[in-house]
Structure formats: structure tokens, C-alpha cells
Design a protein around this motif. Structure first.
Motif, PDB file in Angstrom:
ATOM      1  N   MET A 217       0.804  -1.095  -0.105  1.00  0.00           N
ATOM      2  CA  MET A 217      -0.112  -0.094  -0.015  1.00  0.00           C
ATOM      3  C   MET A 217       0.872   1.333   0.006  1.00  0.00           C
ATOM      4  O   MET A 217       0.639   2.172  -0.838  1.00  0.00           O
ATOM      5  N   TYR A 218       1.984   1.300   0.707  1.00  0.00           N
ATOM      6  CA  TYR A 218       2.739   2.264   1.039  1.00  0.00           C
ATOM      7  C   TYR A 218       3.710   2.648  -0.178  1.00  0.00           C
ATOM      8  O   TYR A 218       3.533   3.801  -0.774  1.00  0.00           O
ATOM      9  N   THR A 219       4.241   1.600  -0.654  1.00  0.00           N
ATOM     10  CA  THR A 219       5.148   1.967  -1.820  1.00  0.00           C
ATOM     11  C   THR A 219       4.370   2.224  -3.024  1.00  0.00           C
ATOM     12  O   THR A 219       5.141   2.909  -3.962  1.00  0.00           O
ATOM     13  N   HIS A 223      -2.156   5.035  -0.066  1.00  0.00           N
ATOM     14  CA  HIS A 223      -2.586   5.769   1.084  1.00  0.00           C
ATOM     15  C   HIS A 223      -2.814   7.284   0.790  1.00  0.00           C
ATOM     16  O   HIS A 223      -3.545   8.028   1.386  1.00  0.00           O
ATOM     17  N   GLU A 224      -2.431   7.663  -0.370  1.00  0.00           N
ATOM     18  CA  GLU A 224      -2.671   9.211  -0.899  1.00  0.00           C
ATOM     19  C   GLU A 224      -4.096   9.205  -1.612  1.00  0.00           C
ATOM     20  O   GLU A 224      -4.677  10.523  -1.583  1.00  0.00           O
ATOM     21  N   ASP A 279       5.634  -3.020   9.148  1.00  0.00           N
ATOM     22  CA  ASP A 279       5.680  -2.371  10.456  1.00  0.00           C
ATOM     23  C   ASP A 279       5.947  -0.785  10.019  1.00  0.00           C
ATOM     24  O   ASP A 279       5.279   0.186  10.536  1.00  0.00           O
ATOM     25  N   LYS A 280       7.079  -0.727   9.637  1.00  0.00           N
ATOM     26  CA  LYS A 280       7.486   0.648   8.863  1.00  0.00           C
ATOM     27  C   LYS A 280       6.710   1.443   7.941  1.00  0.00           C
ATOM     28  O   LYS A 280       6.443   2.669   8.027  1.00  0.00           O
ATOM     29  N   SER A 281       6.408   0.544   7.211  1.00  0.00           N
ATOM     30  CA  SER A 281       5.302   1.282   5.980  1.00  0.00           C
ATOM     31  C   SER A 281       4.085   1.734   6.852  1.00  0.00           C
ATOM     32  O   SER A 281       3.471   2.910   6.510  1.00  0.00           O
ATOM     33  N   LEU A 282       3.487   0.860   7.732  1.00  0.00           N
ATOM     34  CA  LEU A 282       2.340   1.467   8.191  1.00  0.00           C
ATOM     35  C   LEU A 282       2.360   2.602   9.252  1.00  0.00           C
ATOM     36  O   LEU A 282       1.607   3.584   9.068  1.00  0.00           O
ATOM     37  N   ASP A 287       1.816   8.638   9.765  1.00  0.00           N
ATOM     38  CA  ASP A 287       2.710   9.925   9.798  1.00  0.00           C
ATOM     39  C   ASP A 287       2.157  10.755   8.792  1.00  0.00           C
ATOM     40  O   ASP A 287       2.272  12.120   9.121  1.00  0.00           O
ATOM     41  N   ALA A 288       1.986  10.257   7.563  1.00  0.00           N
ATOM     42  CA  ALA A 288       1.566  10.871   6.509  1.00  0.00           C
ATOM     43  C   ALA A 288       0.390  11.801   6.723  1.00  0.00           C
ATOM     44  O   ALA A 288       0.085  12.842   6.108  1.00  0.00           O
ATOM     45  N   GLY A 289      -0.594  11.078   7.369  1.00  0.00           N
ATOM     46  CA  GLY A 289      -1.788  11.751   7.816  1.00  0.00           C
ATOM     47  C   GLY A 289      -2.971  11.817   6.706  1.00  0.00           C
ATOM     48  O   GLY A 289      -4.002  12.348   6.976  1.00  0.00           O
ATOM     49  N   THR A 290      -2.418  11.249   5.701  1.00  0.00           N
ATOM     50  CA  THR A 290      -3.983  11.422   4.521  1.00  0.00           C
ATOM     51  C   THR A 290      -4.801  10.397   4.862  1.00  0.00           C
ATOM     52  O   THR A 290      -5.961  10.371   3.886  1.00  0.00           O
TER      53      THR A 290
END
Length: 334
Positions: A217-219, A223-224, A279-282, A287-290
Motif C-alpha cells: 500500500m505504501y510503496t 494511502h494518498e 511495520d515501518k510502512s504502516l 505519519d503522512a496523515g492522509t
């Protein structure tokens, strides 16, 4: 999209290249390793580690070329390309073997069948994992290793804390009858779609949401374009590192031994970083807040498990009741 004719032409070229290279080893044997995710995911990093170790342990007899992000083939093309010899190595998600006719692998898609990594590894590192790989051989495929990605979360543009929240949502899934049944059980509308197309589909509203481990999801920056996510850990996403069986069997024994050593170490590396990467990606997405992330309460988790439990029985005829029973016996689940 590649046609069967163009794939066959590539396969012929690959076979000639192997035939020329193997006897004399004057030129490195090229192994094209294709996958559909980003280089900085657990699978992407595992593929890069394998490339490094394979060339080291074969003393340069092998040249591994890694192609990430669907550069060579999309989801629906890659297995056919492997079978035809146009590419030598893949690491597809386990759900991909269902459409190939080996539905037993869809046991990995069953919701809440694994209660964490330890339970999962009793299957992938044990006799059940070997049994599943043996079912690929008559398809011209050799299974070499299982690589973790992680446990999936749900995302959408509306809150999804309870099963009722999914009613009518268009949810992207991989091609898997089990995942279709999972979404149907939640009242959602499953939408099969190639991984490379998901971001745009979420952005434009073609689909409302999807399921992914956090690293995917992050890469892919999903999440955007997703306002809500629930840390459900409802299902597992893993990969099988596979090769064209004819290619593998045709390799010189010493080269194959070097590749097996490289793959063992790359597997330990890839699986070792999978949970850490997720865990890092989550945390990075939080932190991105979107996206607003929801953690299930014990009561909410019980409601999810209850809503999804019928999928196991519904899919027993497709996956094989014996396969499901073998997995549950290995993991000690009911």
C-alpha cells in the motif's frame, strides 16, 4: 499485451540461448526474474538479494536480471511467459495458481486461517508447503521457496470498522475465487484488477477500496488516495519463487547448487525483513496523515471473524477439504 505468438518467439530465443550457454559456460546463463511490485518492498529486496548471491555463488556463471514493477509482464501474463520460457523466474502471489488450475494454493487466501507468522511458517517451511509445490510440476513449474509479504489491511474511502461497512463497496482483489467469496461475505462487490492498475483505479473512483499488506500500500502510494484503513490482518499475502522446470532441470548441477544456496539465503533475508518493512510502512502512512487508520477492538475482530468464517466451508470444494485440514492441523487451528 503480448500475444501467444510473440511469447513463443521469445521462448524459442530463450531456449537457444540456454542451449548455447550450458555446455561451454562461455557466456553467463541469463535468468530473467520478473515481478510486479516495487524494488523497495520485501519481495523486491529479496529479488535483488538473490541476484547478488546467485552471481556470487555460481562464480559468475549466471547473470540474474531483475525486472520489477511489471516492466516485463503484468499479473495475467507472467505465468504464461514462464511456462513458455520467455522468462525463467517469477515470484507471483500464491493466489495466482488458482486460475492456473492448482486451486490448493488458494488455502493461503482464506480469511483468518493463520494467527500470525509462526503459524504460517509451520506450513510454508514444512511438509504441507512441499506437497503444494509438487502440484505445480505437471504445469511445467518448479517451486523453490515461499516468501512472505505480510498480513493484509483493508482500505477504502469510507470507514470500514465493521463488516456492515463494506455493503456495496467496490473492492479490488487479485484473481482468486476465495477473495471473491471473502468480499461477497462482507457484502462488498469484488473487482479483479492487475496490481499495476490499482492506484489509478482508486484515484479515479473506479474502485472504492482494496486490501494489501502495508508495504504494498505504501510503496504504491495508495494511502494518498484512500481516506480510511482498518488494520484487520484478515488475510495473508505471500509469494512463491518459481522457475521454468525445463530450464531448471537443464542447468548444470554445480550451477543449480549455487542457485539453491543463494535462494536459501535470500529467502531468510526476505522473510526476515517482511514484518519489519510492513511495520515501518504502516507507521509511515500514519505519519503522512492522509489516511485514518482504525485498530479493531476485540469485539470488532470477533465480528469480522464470524462474518468471514463461512468462506472456509464454502471454498472447501474448490481448494480441497484435505488441503484445508492439513493446513489447520499444521497450525493447530480449528
Amino acid at each position: 499485451m503480448l500475444t501467444r505468438r510473440s511469447l513463443a518467439a521469445l521462448a524459442g530465443a530463450a531456449a537457444l540461448a540456454l542451449a548455447a550457454a550450458v555446455p561451454a559456460l562461455a557466456q553467463p546463463i541469463v535468468i530473467k526474474f520478473s515481478h510486479v511490485v516495487a524494488p523497495d518492498t520485501p519481495k523486491g529486496k529479496g529479488a535483488t538479494k538473490f541476484e547478488e548471491l546467485a552471481e556470487k555463488y555460481t562464480d559468475g556463471a549466471v547473470d540474474v536480471e531483475v525486472y520489477p514493477n511489471s516492466q516485463l509482464y503484468k499479473d495475467k501474463e507472467e505465468l504464461e511467459a514462464l511456462q513458455l520460457g520467455a522468462v525463467q523466474m517469477l515470484a507471483p502471489s500464491l493466489a495466482k495458481f488458482g486460475p492456473l488450475g492448482v486451486q490448493d494454493f488458494e488455502v493461503f487466501d482464506l480469511p483468518y486461517i493463520f494467527k500470525g507468522y509462526d503459524a504460517l511458517h509451520t506450513v510454508t517451511n514444512g511438509e504441507v508447503g512441499k506437497m503444494l509445490f509438487s502440484k505445480l510440476e505437471d504445469k511445467g513449474i518448479k517451486g523453490l521457496a515461499y516468501w512472505d509479504n505480510g498480513f493484509k489491511i483493508m482500505s477504502a474511502n469510507s470507514p470500514i470498522a465493521t463488516p456492515d461497512d463494506f455493503l456495496g463497496l467496490k473492492m479490488r482483489i487479485q484473481s482468486s475465487k476465495v477473495l471473491e467469496a471473502q468480499m461477497n461475505a462482507l457484502g462488498a462487490v469484488p473487482q479483479v484488477m492487475a496490481f499495476s492498475e490499482v492506484y489509478q483505479a482508486l484515484q479515479t473512483g473506479v474502485v472504492d477500496g482494496t486490501e494489501n499488506p502495508p508495504s504494498n500500500m505504501y510503496t504504491q502510494k495508495m494511502h494518498e488516495v484512500q481516506k480510511h484503513a482498518t488494520v484487520s490482518n484478515h488475510g495473508y499475502l505471500g509469494y512463491a519463487v518459481i522457475v521454468n522446470k525445463q530450464f531448471w532441470d537443464g542447468l548444470p548441477e554445480e550451477v543449480r547448487a549455487g542457485l539453491e544456496k543463494a535462494l536459501t539465503e535470500a529467502t531468510d533475508y526476505a522473510n526476515g525483513i517482511a514484518k519489519e518493512e510492513n511495520d515501518k510502512s504502516l507507521q509511515a502512512m500514519k505519519d503522512a496523515g492522509t489516511t485514518e487508520f482504525h485498530e479493531l477492538t476485540p469485539e470488532e475482530l470477533a465480528a469480522w471473524e464470524e462474518a468471514l468464517a463461512p468462506v472456509h466451508e464454502e471454498m472447501a470444494g474448490r481448494i480441497g477439504a484435505e488441503t484445508i485440514a492439513a493446513v489447520k492441523a499444521a497450525t493447530g487451528t480449528n
